[in-house]
Scaffold this motif. Structure first.
Motif, PDB file in Angstrom:
ATOM      1  N   ILE A 106       0.807  -1.220   0.000  1.00  0.00           N
ATOM      2  CA  ILE A 106       0.000   0.000   0.000  1.00  0.00           C
ATOM      3  C   ILE A 106       0.843   1.274   0.000  1.00  0.00           C
ATOM      4  CG2 ILE A 106      -1.681   1.305   1.354  1.00  0.00           C
ATOM      5  CD1 ILE A 106      -3.019  -1.356   2.062  1.00  0.00           C
ATOM      6  N   PRO A 107       1.917   1.349   0.778  1.00  0.00           N
ATOM      7  CA  PRO A 107       2.716   2.593   0.782  1.00  0.00           C
ATOM      8  C   PRO A 107       3.329   2.944  -0.566  1.00  0.00           C
ATOM      9  CG  PRO A 107       3.221   1.272   2.707  1.00  0.00           C
ATOM     10  CD  PRO A 107       2.388   0.410   1.794  1.00  0.00           C
ATOM     11  N   GLU A 108       3.391   1.997  -1.483  1.00  0.00           N
ATOM     12  CA  GLU A 108       3.996   2.288  -2.778  1.00  0.00           C
ATOM     13  C   GLU A 108       3.067   3.048  -3.710  1.00  0.00           C
ATOM     14  OE1 GLU A 108       6.692  -1.784  -2.936  1.00  0.00           O
ATOM     15  OE2 GLU A 108       6.192  -0.740  -4.790  1.00  0.00           O
ATOM     16  N   TYR A 109       1.818   3.160  -3.354  1.00  0.00           N
ATOM     17  CA  TYR A 109       0.905   3.943  -4.184  1.00  0.00           C
ATOM     18  C   TYR A 109       1.195   5.424  -3.965  1.00  0.00           C
ATOM     19  CZ  TYR A 109      -1.585  -0.187  -5.599  1.00  0.00           C
ATOM     20  OH  TYR A 109      -1.903  -1.397  -6.159  1.00  0.00           O
ATOM     21  N   ASP A 110       1.321   6.130  -5.072  1.00  0.00           N
ATOM     22  CA  ASP A 110       1.855   7.479  -5.001  1.00  0.00           C
ATOM     23  C   ASP A 110       0.808   8.539  -4.682  1.00  0.00           C
ATOM     24  OD1 ASP A 110       3.585   6.311  -7.800  1.00  0.00           O
ATOM     25  OD2 ASP A 110       4.553   6.756  -5.877  1.00  0.00           O
TER      26      ASP A 110
END
Length: 122
Positions: A106-110
């Motif tokens: 999830i944290p990789e979504y910008d």
């Protein structure tokens, strides 16, 4: 201005349907995957669905067969059609963008929208 705006949430009874929309602006929509996520009170954010830039779609096991994601690149919009809603689907639903591919982290979504509330009453 880079933006994702969700809409379509609301209050629905058990077994009802809703269609969420996520409208994007300020970036190249066509080459981004768009994920749908939800967060219920006191719980961690979880992935619901994702549609890649090429149209591949993925679903969480909890929503398979009930939710359908689609995208309209001409409108810079991704939809999440939700059927057979259950009280456990109650959450704030967010859309988020990631370059090309859907990813599980999830944290990789910008880019993230502000969320739309979905409440399913029993």
């Amino acid at each position: 201005q880079l933006q994702l705006v969700e809409s379509g949430g609301g209050l629905v009874q058990l077994g009802g349907s809703l269609r969420l929309s996520c409208v994007a602006s300020g970036f190249t929509f066509d080459n981004h995957a768009i994920g749908w996520f939800r967060q219920a009170p006191g719980k961690e954010r979880e992935g619901v669905s994702c549609i890649s830039a090429t149209g591949s779609v993925y679903y969480a096991d909890s929503v398979k067969g009930r939710f359908t994601a689609s995208r309209d690149n001409a409108k810079n919009t991704v939809y999440l059609q939700m059927h057979s809603l259950k009280p456990e689907d109650t959450a704030v639903y967010y859309c988020a963008a990631h370059l090309v591919q859907c990813v599980s982290s999830i944290p990789e979504y910008d880019y993230w929208g502000q969320g739309t509330q979905v409440t399913v009453s029993s």
